[in-house]
Design a protein around this motif. Structure first.
Motif, PDB file in Angstrom:
ATOM      1  N   LEU A  49       0.837  -1.208   0.000  1.00 40.25           N
ATOM      2  CA  LEU A  49       0.000   0.000   0.000  1.00 40.25           C
ATOM      3  C   LEU A  49       0.874   1.261   0.000  1.00 40.25           C
ATOM      4  O   LEU A  49       0.579   2.245  -0.697  1.00 40.25           O
ATOM      5  CB  LEU A  49      -0.921  -0.014   1.233  1.00 40.25           C
ATOM      6  N   TRP A  50       1.958   1.221   0.779  1.00 39.07           N
ATOM      7  CA  TRP A  50       2.876   2.366   0.831  1.00 39.07           C
ATOM      8  C   TRP A  50       3.526   2.591  -0.543  1.00 39.07           C
ATOM      9  O   TRP A  50       3.673   3.730  -0.990  1.00 39.07           O
ATOM     10  CB  TRP A  50       3.929   2.130   1.917  1.00 39.07           C
ATOM     11  N   ALA A  51       3.874   1.474  -1.219  1.00 34.97           N
ATOM     12  CA  ALA A  51       4.465   1.603  -2.560  1.00 34.97           C
ATOM     13  C   ALA A  51       3.465   2.222  -3.537  1.00 34.97           C
ATOM     14  O   ALA A  51       3.845   2.950  -4.458  1.00 34.97           O
ATOM     15  CB  ALA A  51       4.928   0.228  -3.053  1.00 34.97           C
ATOM     16  N   GLU A  52       2.183   1.958  -3.327  1.00 36.11           N
ATOM     17  CA  GLU A  52       1.145   2.575  -4.179  1.00 36.11           C
ATOM     18  C   GLU A  52       0.953   4.055  -3.849  1.00 36.11           C
ATOM     19  O   GLU A  52       0.469   4.814  -4.685  1.00 36.11           O
ATOM     20  CB  GLU A  52      -0.204   1.869  -3.977  1.00 36.11           C
ATOM     21  N   HIS A  53       1.261   4.425  -2.609  1.00 35.71           N
ATOM     22  CA  HIS A  53       1.067   5.825  -2.149  1.00 35.71           C
ATOM     23  C   HIS A  53       2.360   6.332  -1.509  1.00 35.71           C
ATOM     24  O   HIS A  53       2.411   6.587  -0.308  1.00 35.71           O
ATOM     25  CB  HIS A  53      -0.083   5.893  -1.136  1.00 35.71           C
ATOM     26  N   PRO A  54       3.420   6.469  -2.320  1.00 33.29           N
ATOM     27  CA  PRO A  54       4.733   6.782  -1.731  1.00 33.29           C
ATOM     28  C   PRO A  54       4.809   8.169  -1.091  1.00 33.29           C
ATOM     29  O   PRO A  54       5.752   8.436  -0.353  1.00 33.29           O
ATOM     30  CB  PRO A  54       5.686   6.671  -2.921  1.00 33.29           C
ATOM     31  N   ASP A  55       3.824   9.032  -1.367  1.00 38.11           N
ATOM     32  CA  ASP A  55       3.853  10.354  -0.731  1.00 38.11           C
ATOM     33  C   ASP A  55       3.241  10.317   0.672  1.00 38.11           C
ATOM     34  O   ASP A  55       3.307  11.318   1.392  1.00 38.11           O
ATOM     35  CB  ASP A  55       3.123  11.383  -1.597  1.00 38.11           C
ATOM     36  N   CYS A  56       2.648   9.192   1.058  1.00 44.24           N
ATOM     37  CA  CYS A  56       2.175   9.066   2.443  1.00 44.24           C
ATOM     38  C   CYS A  56       3.360   8.808   3.364  1.00 44.24           C
ATOM     39  O   CYS A  56       4.379   8.252   2.955  1.00 44.24           O
ATOM     40  CB  CYS A  56       1.199   7.900   2.585  1.00 44.24           C
ATOM     41  N   LEU A  57       3.188   9.173   4.619  1.00 40.97           N
ATOM     42  CA  LEU A  57       4.143   8.753   5.637  1.00 40.97           C
ATOM     43  C   LEU A  57       3.797   7.344   6.087  1.00 40.97           C
ATOM     44  O   LEU A  57       2.732   6.800   5.766  1.00 40.97           O
ATOM     45  CB  LEU A  57       4.109   9.729   6.816  1.00 40.97           C
ATOM     46  N   MET A  58       4.708   6.713   6.845  1.00 42.02           N
ATOM     47  CA  MET A  58       4.446   5.425   7.477  1.00 42.02           C
ATOM     48  C   MET A  58       4.944   5.565   8.904  1.00 42.02           C
ATOM     49  O   MET A  58       6.065   6.044   9.114  1.00 42.02           O
ATOM     50  CB  MET A  58       5.199   4.318   6.745  1.00 42.02           C
ATOM     51  N   GLN A  59       4.130   5.239   9.888  1.00 41.20           N
ATOM     52  CA  GLN A  59       4.575   5.384  11.280  1.00 41.20           C
ATOM     53  C   GLN A  59       4.409   4.052  12.018  1.00 41.20           C
ATOM     54  O   GLN A  59       3.435   3.327  11.819  1.00 41.20           O
ATOM     55  CB  GLN A  59       3.814   6.508  11.984  1.00 41.20           C
ATOM     56  N   THR A  60       5.384   3.770  12.873  1.00 44.48           N
ATOM     57  CA  THR A  60       5.326   2.553  13.667  1.00 44.48           C
ATOM     58  C   THR A  60       6.261   2.694  14.868  1.00 44.48           C
ATOM     59  O   THR A  60       6.745   3.779  15.166  1.00 44.48           O
ATOM     60  CB  THR A  60       5.659   1.318  12.787  1.00 44.48           C
ATOM     61  N   HIS A  61       6.451   1.581  15.585  1.00 42.09           N
ATOM     62  CA  HIS A  61       7.342   1.558  16.744  1.00 42.09           C
ATOM     63  C   HIS A  61       8.543   0.664  16.453  1.00 42.09           C
ATOM     64  O   HIS A  61       8.422  -0.312  15.714  1.00 42.09           O
ATOM     65  CB  HIS A  61       6.617   0.996  17.973  1.00 42.09           C
ATOM     66  N   LEU A  62       9.671   0.995  17.058  1.00 49.45           N
ATOM     67  CA  LEU A  62      10.879   0.196  16.833  1.00 49.45           C
ATOM     68  C   LEU A  62      11.728   0.174  18.099  1.00 49.45           C
ATOM     69  O   LEU A  62      12.060   1.232  18.650  1.00 49.45           O
ATOM     70  CB  LEU A  62      11.688   0.814  15.673  1.00 49.45           C
ATOM     71  N   SER A  63      12.037  -1.039  18.564  1.00 46.02           N
ATOM     72  CA  SER A  63      13.089  -1.213  19.564  1.00 46.02           C
ATOM     73  C   SER A  63      12.880  -0.353  20.806  1.00 46.02           C
ATOM     74  O   SER A  63      13.720   0.450  21.180  1.00 46.02           O
ATOM     75  CB  SER A  63      14.446  -0.897  18.914  1.00 46.02           C
ATOM     76  N   GLU A  64      11.746  -0.598  21.470  1.00 50.09           N
ATOM     77  CA  GLU A  64      11.403   0.207  22.650  1.00 50.09           C
ATOM     78  C   GLU A  64      11.908  -0.452  23.935  1.00 50.09           C
ATOM     79  O   GLU A  64      12.531   0.200  24.761  1.00 50.09           O
ATOM     80  CB  GLU A  64       9.880   0.405  22.670  1.00 50.09           C
ATOM     81  N   GLN A  65      11.605  -1.759  24.108  1.00 50.68           N
ATOM     82  CA  GLN A  65      12.014  -2.442  25.349  1.00 50.68           C
ATOM     83  C   GLN A  65      12.648  -3.809  25.027  1.00 50.68           C
ATOM     84  O   GLN A  65      12.252  -4.471  24.068  1.00 50.68           O
ATOM     85  CB  GLN A  65      10.795  -2.680  26.247  1.00 50.68           C
ATOM     86  N   PRO A  66      13.574  -4.251  25.865  1.00 54.23           N
ATOM     87  CA  PRO A  66      14.220  -5.550  25.612  1.00 54.23           C
ATOM     88  C   PRO A  66      13.237  -6.718  25.493  1.00 54.23           C
ATOM     89  O   PRO A  66      13.405  -7.583  24.616  1.00 54.23           O
ATOM     90  CB  PRO A  66      15.153  -5.714  26.824  1.00 54.23           C
ATOM     91  N   ASP A  67      12.189  -6.763  26.322  1.00 51.33           N
ATOM     92  CA  ASP A  67      11.210  -7.860  26.233  1.00 51.33           C
ATOM     93  C   ASP A  67      10.505  -7.864  24.879  1.00 51.33           C
ATOM     94  O   ASP A  67      10.216  -8.909  24.310  1.00 51.33           O
ATOM     95  CB  ASP A  67      10.117  -7.709  27.314  1.00 51.33           C
ATOM     96  N   GLU A  68      10.209  -6.654  24.418  1.00 51.68           N
ATOM     97  CA  GLU A  68       9.531  -6.499  23.125  1.00 51.68           C
ATOM     98  C   GLU A  68      10.447  -6.985  21.996  1.00 51.68           C
ATOM     99  O   GLU A  68       9.999  -7.685  21.071  1.00 51.68           O
ATOM    100  CB  GLU A  68       9.197  -5.013  22.946  1.00 51.68           C
ATOM    101  N   ILE A  69      11.735  -6.639  22.086  1.00 54.84           N
ATOM    102  CA  ILE A  69      12.678  -7.029  21.033  1.00 54.84           C
ATOM    103  C   ILE A  69      12.818  -8.555  20.996  1.00 54.84           C
ATOM    104  O   ILE A  69      12.811  -9.162  19.919  1.00 54.84           O
ATOM    105  CB  ILE A  69      14.046  -6.345  21.271  1.00 54.84           C
ATOM    106  N   ALA A  70      12.865  -9.167  22.181  1.00 56.39           N
ATOM    107  CA  ALA A  70      12.947 -10.639  22.241  1.00 56.39           C
ATOM    108  C   ALA A  70      11.693 -11.263  21.629  1.00 56.39           C
ATOM    109  O   ALA A  70      11.763 -12.286  20.928  1.00 56.39           O
ATOM    110  CB  ALA A  70      13.114 -11.079  23.697  1.00 56.39           C
ATOM    111  N   TRP A  71      10.537 -10.665  21.890  1.00 56.41           N
ATOM    112  CA  TRP A  71       9.280 -11.148  21.327  1.00 56.41           C
ATOM    113  C   TRP A  71       9.303 -11.058  19.796  1.00 56.41           C
ATOM    114  O   TRP A  71       8.899 -11.979  19.083  1.00 56.41           O
ATOM    115  CB  TRP A  71       8.132 -10.311  21.909  1.00 56.41           C
TER     116      TRP A  71
END
Ligand SMILES: [Zn+2]
Length: 437
Positions: free
Chosen positions: A219-241
């Protein structure tokens, strides 16, 4: 009848990135400055004397010694978590399950998204914030609500429907197809309409299947002028998950990269525990790192070494991450960013903090041609800061050797009481001070 408005006070302007150029060379406070507004835009910035002489018919509004600066740009928030901010006792995954998901489920109720969106934009404007990049909930109505509330205020907002097709309660899961279809319909309805900007929004890798991430990547490739937001590498437990859910991935960032979700219009919230490869890759593609220091402290995630990422040339934004963050205030957030930097032996200067909260965040959102600066042609989104807003700050300001000491005291100790006025698209926000000169 001239329709121009002239705001006078101390004005803050930027000529460059103070993490690249020495701040003294690219950040300026004019102690007798002025900003000329016409309609929704800034049409001139200069000295009060020069602009008064050139525009004698403009309505003059004097903010005295207050600091007139670009409105704050909060680059990562969850407006839907407004009512459950400051919830006690949990770290990330338990905090989501205990507090966040039950609150986000309420957004299925008719009228609730509208109620919270209006409350959120009123609260943040009272804190000097004029643009936010917000996760909504899985419900398309939650996206409509924040964009409609923003449009009614003339406000620039980035938002997107949060997508989750696993590891969330039944009533908060979409599917691969519905996430694509709903997001696509919302892009058609909102992206580029007025001041609305759509961000494709997978919550984070643990709550999306690889198929959902791939479909959102498409979908992002179809609408490259949109932003994309998410989360990355917040807590060690999350990263292990993440590693257990994506055993093929080289690291957390790779779960996005492998599914078409890495790019310079990608906003990656937190990034507290990045590996060297992740840092290299973000620098290479100019992926945006959004620093959420109050949230990182509140949920116990860790202390990001922001200046180290800046030194790698990674574009940075600053954010409250409400309601994981414990404050709507970008002043409080700048203080937390300073404290996290100090932990790593880096004293971030007040000029750099102010840049991060305005022009830096605007650049992270690819909106710095419209917002984040007091500059001709930009939208008149402005915060006016009283630098003696409490007795404690005033007594410190009275001892200040220069204006930056003064600013620093307000950044460290200030809150919404320091916001004298907020202007959005050339209009004062309700409740804001508009003293005629
Ligand atoms: Zn967040």
């Amino acid at each position: 009848m001239e329709s121009k408005i002239l705001l006078t006070g101390q004005t803050l302007t930027f000529r460059g990135d103070p993490f690249v150029t020495p701040w003294q060379d690219c950040v300026q406070i004019d102690s007798a400055g002025a900003v000329l507004l016409e309609g929704a835009r800034i049409v001139a910035v200069g000295t009060a004397q020069a602009l008064k002489a050139a525009h004698p018919g403009a309505r003059a509004i004097s903010y005295g010694d207050d600091l007139i600066c670009p409105g704050f740009v909060d680059a990562h928030v969850h407006y839907a978590q407004t009512a459950m901010i400051a919830s006690w006792g949990k770290r990330l995954i338990d905090w989501l399950n205990t507090y966040t998901f039950p609150e986000e489920a309420l957004f299925a109720n008719q009228g609730y998204p509208e109620q919270i969106a209006a409350r959120y934009l009123d609260l943040t404007a009272a804190h000097g914030t004029t643009t936010v990049a917000s996760f909504a909930t899985i419900h398309p109505a939650s996206v409509d609500a924040i964009f409609e509330a923003a449009a009614a205020r003339g406000q620039c907002v980035v938002a997107g429907k949060t997508c989750m097709d696993r590891n969330a309660p039944d009533n908060l899961r979409d599917t691969v197809q519905s996430a694509y279809d709903d997001s696509k319909a919302l892009i058609a309805r909102w992206h580029g309409k007025g001041r609305a900007n759509y961000a494709i929004t997978p919550r984070f890798s643990p709550t999306s299947t690889p198929e959902q991430l791939s479909t959102l990547g498409a979908l992002w490739a179809e609408h490259p002028d949109c932003l994309m937001q998410t989360h990355l590498s917040e807590q060690p437990d999350e990263i292990a998950w993440v590693h257990s859910l994506y055993p093929q991935a080289r690291d957390y960032l790779d779960t996005y990269e492998a599914h078409g979700l890495l790019g310079d219009r990608g906003l990656y919230g937190h990034c507290v525990h990045l590996t060297p490869r992740e840092i290299d890759r973000l620098a290479e593609v100019q992926g945006r790192v959004i620093h959420c220091p109050t949230s990182n402290a509140f949920i116990g995630s860790g202390l990001l070494d922001l200046p180290a990422l800046a030194a790698r040339g990674i574009p940075l934004g600053l954010a409250t991450d409400t309601g994981g963050g414990s404050s709507f205030s970008m002043l409080r957030t700048m203080a937390a960013a300073y404290e996290a930097g100090q932990h790593h032996g880096h004293a971030i200067h007040a000029a750099q903090l102010m840049w991060l909260a305005t022009a830096g965040s605007a650049r992270a959102l690819h909106l710095d041609h419209q917002i984040g600066h007091l500059a001709a042609g930009h939208f008149a989104d402005i915060a006016v800061i009283d630098m003696k807003s409490t007795p404690a700050i005033a007594q410190r300001a009275n001892r200040a050797g220069d204006v930056w000491e003064d600013v620093f005291a307000t950044l460290m100790m200030g809150d919404d009481r320091a916001i004298r006025a907020t202007w959005i698209a050339g209009k004062p926000v309700a409740g804001t001070a508009v003293p005629d000169a």
